[in-house]
Design a protein around this motif. Structure first.
Motif, PDB file in Angstrom:
ATOM      1  N   TYR A 131       0.809  -1.222   0.000  1.00 35.73           N
ATOM      2  CA  TYR A 131       0.000   0.000   0.000  1.00 35.73           C
ATOM      3  C   TYR A 131       0.845   1.276   0.000  1.00 35.73           C
ATOM      4  CZ  TYR A 131      -4.488  -2.313   0.070  1.00 35.73           C
ATOM      5  OH  TYR A 131      -5.593  -3.033  -0.291  1.00 35.73           O
ATOM      6  N   PRO A 132       1.999   1.307   0.674  1.00 39.11           N
ATOM      7  CA  PRO A 132       2.849   2.497   0.528  1.00 39.11           C
ATOM      8  C   PRO A 132       3.240   2.775  -0.922  1.00 39.11           C
ATOM      9  CG  PRO A 132       3.519   1.285   2.458  1.00 39.11           C
ATOM     10  CD  PRO A 132       2.489   0.433   1.758  1.00 39.11           C
ATOM     11  N   TYR A 134       1.182   2.037  -3.486  1.00 38.39           N
ATOM     12  CA  TYR A 134      -0.044   2.584  -4.067  1.00 38.39           C
ATOM     13  C   TYR A 134      -0.185   4.077  -3.781  1.00 38.39           C
ATOM     14  CZ  TYR A 134      -1.849  -2.166  -4.889  1.00 38.39           C
ATOM     15  OH  TYR A 134      -2.036  -3.451  -5.323  1.00 38.39           O
ATOM     16  N   TYR A 135       0.313   4.516  -2.620  1.00 39.25           N
ATOM     17  CA  TYR A 135       0.151   5.915  -2.244  1.00 39.25           C
ATOM     18  C   TYR A 135       0.866   6.855  -3.202  1.00 39.25           C
ATOM     19  CZ  TYR A 135      -1.199   3.808   2.255  1.00 39.25           C
ATOM     20  OH  TYR A 135      -1.792   3.064   3.237  1.00 39.25           O
ATOM     21  N   ASN A 136       1.796   6.340  -4.003  1.00 37.47           N
ATOM     22  CA  ASN A 136       2.458   7.159  -5.004  1.00 37.47           C
ATOM     23  C   ASN A 136       1.523   7.546  -6.135  1.00 37.47           C
ATOM     24  OD1 ASN A 136       5.101   7.110  -3.820  1.00 37.47           O
ATOM     25  ND2 ASN A 136       5.330   5.009  -4.533  1.00 37.47           N
ATOM     26  N   PRO A 139      -3.898   8.720  -3.311  1.00 41.33           N
ATOM     27  CA  PRO A 139      -3.815   9.131  -1.909  1.00 41.33           C
ATOM     28  C   PRO A 139      -4.506   8.104  -1.005  1.00 41.33           C
ATOM     29  CG  PRO A 139      -4.504  10.960  -3.300  1.00 41.33           C
ATOM     30  CD  PRO A 139      -4.540   9.723  -4.151  1.00 41.33           C
ATOM     31  N   LYS A 140      -4.023   8.003   0.209  1.00 39.45           N
ATOM     32  CA  LYS A 140      -4.589   7.055   1.157  1.00 39.45           C
ATOM     33  C   LYS A 140      -6.100   7.250   1.316  1.00 39.45           C
ATOM     34  CE  LYS A 140      -2.205   6.204   4.835  1.00 39.45           C
ATOM     35  NZ  LYS A 140      -1.588   6.277   6.199  1.00 39.45           N
ATOM     36  N   GLU A 141      -6.538   8.497   1.310  1.00 40.06           N
ATOM     37  CA  GLU A 141      -7.960   8.792   1.495  1.00 40.06           C
ATOM     38  C   GLU A 141      -8.798   8.224   0.351  1.00 40.06           C
ATOM     39  OE1 GLU A 141      -5.510  10.981   1.661  1.00 40.06           O
ATOM     40  OE2 GLU A 141      -5.463  11.177   3.861  1.00 40.06           O
ATOM     41  N   ILE A 143      -8.027   5.537  -1.456  1.00 34.40           N
ATOM     42  CA  ILE A 143      -8.089   4.084  -1.275  1.00 34.40           C
ATOM     43  C   ILE A 143      -9.110   3.728  -0.205  1.00 34.40           C
ATOM     44  CG2 ILE A 143      -6.786   2.058  -0.546  1.00 34.40           C
ATOM     45  CD1 ILE A 143      -4.299   3.302  -1.782  1.00 34.40           C
ATOM     46  N   SER A 156      -9.835   3.654   8.019  1.00 34.48           N
ATOM     47  CA  SER A 156      -8.377   3.581   7.999  1.00 34.48           C
ATOM     48  C   SER A 156      -7.929   2.411   7.135  1.00 34.48           C
ATOM     49  CB  SER A 156      -7.820   3.423   9.413  1.00 34.48           C
ATOM     50  OG  SER A 156      -8.123   2.141   9.935  1.00 34.48           O
ATOM     51  N   ILE A 157      -6.689   2.473   6.693  1.00 34.91           N
ATOM     52  CA  ILE A 157      -6.127   1.371   5.923  1.00 34.91           C
ATOM     53  C   ILE A 157      -6.039   0.118   6.775  1.00 34.91           C
ATOM     54  CG2 ILE A 157      -4.036   0.509   4.796  1.00 34.91           C
ATOM     55  CD1 ILE A 157      -5.628   2.397   3.057  1.00 34.91           C
TER      56      ILE A 157
END
Length: 208
Positions: A131-132, A134-136, A139-141, A143, A156-157
């Motif tokens: 997942y880190p 994917y954040y590229n 954005p985490k939000e 996902i 939350s993740i």
């Protein structure tokens, strides 16, 4: 009957090729998990190898299929690394248990324990590796919002992985195991090079 080195290498190579193809034939199940998480049956050949040739063979199949998958990777190798670690945990655990308890019950226990460990292992691997990456791109939000479509209370993740990904990975392992049980009987003597007399001792085929 001991499997020759030539047969061992040949079977690992063939099963790795099949596993690679199956890895490309993944598909989404949007009703139970976001589309970017895919279902595939590429652990099936690896589990076959682990039961028939030993746990190391299963891990080798997982390794080779991911090396081949690197050719067309879209994750810079991150997805392949995660897939290898998760899959290897599954087939090595199942293979080790079956190695020392070669009965039908032993095979069932091996599959269940392997699937559970596969799911549990997927949590830290996804949280700290997959997942880190994917954040590229997302954005985490964003996902998290994909998970909220299925369950609005997820915020939350960590919760997303526990509620969705971990059970999904366990289910994936169990489905691969079920398919393995269905085809192991006719394929085991071919993989090992046993004749019909030798195969009378095959555990998944004949033991109660």
């Amino acid at each position: 009957m001991k499997v020759s080195r030539t047969r061992y290498i040949s079977c690992v190579a063939i099963l790795s090729a099949i596993s690679t193809v199956l890895m490309y034939l993944d598909f989404a199940i949007p009703q139970i998990i976001p589309n970017f998480v895919k279902m595939d049956f590429s652990e099936l050949p690896a589990l076959l190898a682990s039961f028939a040739l030993g746990p190391v063979a299963g891990v080798l199949v997982c390794l080779v299929k991911n090396l081949f998958h690197l050719i067309g990777t879209t994750t810079g190798g991150v997805g392949e690394l995660a897939n290898f670690l998760i899959g290897a945990c599954f087939v090595f655990t199942a293979g080790m248990i079956y190695k020392y308890k070669k009965t039908r019950l032993g095979a069932v226990i091996a599959a269940i324990v392997g699937s559970i460990l596969m799911g549990l292992t997927s949590y830290p691997i996804n949280l700290f590796i997959t997942y880190p990456f994917y954040y590229n791109f997302l954005p985490k939000e964003v996902i998290i919002s994909m998970y909220q479509v299925l369950l609005p209370s997820v915020d939350s993740i960590e919760k997303s992985l526990i509620i969705f990904n971990t059970p999904f990975t366990i289910l994936k392992g169990l489905l691969n195991a079920i398919l393995t049980f269905l085809i192991y009987k006719p394929l085991s003597p071919i993989i090992k090079g046993y004749n019909k007399v030798d195969n009378k001792k095959e555990i998944l085929s004949n033991d109660k």
